[in-house]
Enzyme design. Structure first.
Site, PDB file in Angstrom:
ATOM      1  N   THR A  57      -0.765   6.008   2.519  1.00 37.65           N
ATOM      2  CA  THR A  57      -1.996   5.273   2.815  1.00 37.65           C
ATOM      3  C   THR A  57      -1.736   4.447   4.066  1.00 37.65           C
ATOM      4  OG1 THR A  57      -2.627   5.128   0.483  1.00 37.65           O
ATOM      5  CG2 THR A  57      -3.641   3.547   1.981  1.00 37.65           C
ATOM      6  N   ARG A  70      -6.894   5.773  -6.177  1.00 38.05           N
ATOM      7  CA  ARG A  70      -6.584   7.171  -6.441  1.00 38.05           C
ATOM      8  C   ARG A  70      -6.845   7.534  -7.903  1.00 38.05           C
ATOM      9  NH1 ARG A  70      -0.581   7.406  -4.171  1.00 38.05           N
ATOM     10  NH2 ARG A  70      -0.786   9.625  -4.680  1.00 38.05           N
ATOM     11  N   ILE A  86       0.874  -1.168   0.000  1.00 37.28           N
ATOM     12  CA  ILE A  86       0.000   0.000   0.000  1.00 37.28           C
ATOM     13  C   ILE A  86       0.915   1.223   0.000  1.00 37.28           C
ATOM     14  CG2 ILE A  86      -2.046  -1.035   1.040  1.00 37.28           C
ATOM     15  CD1 ILE A  86      -1.200  -0.097   3.734  1.00 37.28           C
ATOM     16  N   ASP A  87       0.423   2.319  -0.545  1.00 41.40           N
ATOM     17  CA  ASP A  87       1.250   3.505  -0.733  1.00 41.40           C
ATOM     18  C   ASP A  87       1.772   4.065   0.589  1.00 41.40           C
ATOM     19  OD1 ASP A  87       0.737   3.359  -3.462  1.00 41.40           O
ATOM     20  OD2 ASP A  87      -0.993   4.697  -3.339  1.00 41.40           O
ATOM     21  N   LYS A  88       2.855   4.803   0.500  1.00 40.58           N
ATOM     22  CA  LYS A  88       3.501   5.410   1.669  1.00 40.58           C
ATOM     23  C   LYS A  88       2.505   6.188   2.536  1.00 40.58           C
ATOM     24  CE  LYS A  88       6.907   9.068   2.680  1.00 40.58           C
ATOM     25  NZ  LYS A  88       6.009  10.230   2.820  1.00 40.58           N
TER      26      LYS A  88
END
Length: 308
Positions: free
Chosen positions: A141, A237, A137-139
């Site tokens: 998030t 996103r 998962i993104d930084k």
């Protein structure tokens, strides 16, 4: 990045592109090339192709070879929020702002650095830089991430992701007033040809499906639940931007004028999967982080005031 142009000769025509390129440059592994293809770093006549593409005589293949950074994998005591662990799998509740695994610019302080301190048994399928990491998962998030502690568990969890049987539900705050209560976004995602660090909806992108449901509306903002059917890079996103409701705080895909929040307002709150050994379905839930809840409360109060 170094850009290299290769013209396909008689010797390699008809071969899969990964095989042809690894034959041209033995220092490139087929696994590396497949990863570069996925990231649009390998193009044929400027067009993204699939790993099973068979090269033709005269094809001009452009390879943008990423610069390698030697990473010193150090175990760090990071007090990870471990919500479940047994001898096969582990579930961690990742904090917003933490990177999942070391990469150029983020050599330490990652989930992997913390995992290496927490336990010694992690799967090795993804190599030394991403031990145990099945998905990311993104930084910016926050939320739940499953980790494999051995290769058998890793293969099972990846298969479940491929078969779309993993439950992944996110909560997001988006710009705009979504009039309908729920919907499905089915639009392919690939590398943005104009902004190579971004993803976009592209005709030849990878199949991507997101289901969303409205939780609450606040004037010009909407709180939504997003359920992933597929798991592409930046999927929620990109998809929410595509239908006109970009995430609040999103530095890549959202408006510049937005509510103050360090990154996109997105939380991976529910994660469910079949245990790779017992077959039992496990599901975990993580409440919204305090800063996320505080922002929602602020938006709700500001709307209430305007309606008084």
């Amino acid at each position: 990045m170094e850009k290299i142009e290769i013209e396909i000769t008689e010797e390699h025509k008809g071969s899969r592109i990964d095989k042809a390129l690894s034959a041209v440059n033995p220092e490139w592994s087929r696994t590396q090339i497949q990863s570069w293809l996925k990231d649009s770093l390998v193009l044929v006549s400027g067009i993204q192709v699939k790993p099973n593409y068979k090269v033709r005589l005269g094809d001009i293949v452009t390879v943008e070879e990423p610069e390698l950074e030697v990473l010193d994998m150090v175990a760090e005591e990071l007090n990870l929020d471990i919500v479940y662990e047994d001898k096969d799998v582990l579930v961690v509740n990742k904090a917003r702002g933490m990177v999942v695994h070391p990469a150029p610019g983020h050599p330490s302080g990652t989930v992997v650095n913390g995992l290496m301190h927490h336990c010694t048994d992690l799967s090795g399928i993804n190599g030394v830089v991403r031990p145990g990491i099945v998905h990311r998962i993104d930084k910016d998030t926050s939320g739940l991430l499953m980790v494999a502690k051995n290769d058998k568990a890793h293969v099972s969890l990846v298969d479940q992701l491929v078969n779309r049987s993993v439950t992944r539900v996110y909560t997001a705050l988006v710009h705009g007033h979504i009039p309908h209560d729920n919907g499905t976004i089915d639009a392919p995602i690939g590398r943005d040809q104009r902004e190579r660090q971004n993803m976009a909806i592209v005709d030849k992108g990878r199949h991507a499906v997101t289901h969303f449901k409205v939780i609450e509306r606040f004037g010009d903002y909407t709180l939504v639940e997003c359920r992933l059917e597929t798991g592409r890079t930046h999927q929620i996103r990109v998809h929410m931007k595509y239908i006109g409701y970009p995430l609040v705080g999103d530095p890549k895909y959202g408006p510049k004028k937005t509510l103050q929040f360090n990154g996109q307002v997105l939380h991976a709150g529910t994660l469910g999967f079949d245990h790779p050994v017992t077959g039992e379905y496990l599901e975990f839930n993580s409440p919204l982080p305090e800063d996320f809840k505080d922002l929602v409360d602020e938006v709700r109060k500001s709307v209430d005031k305007t309606e008084e």
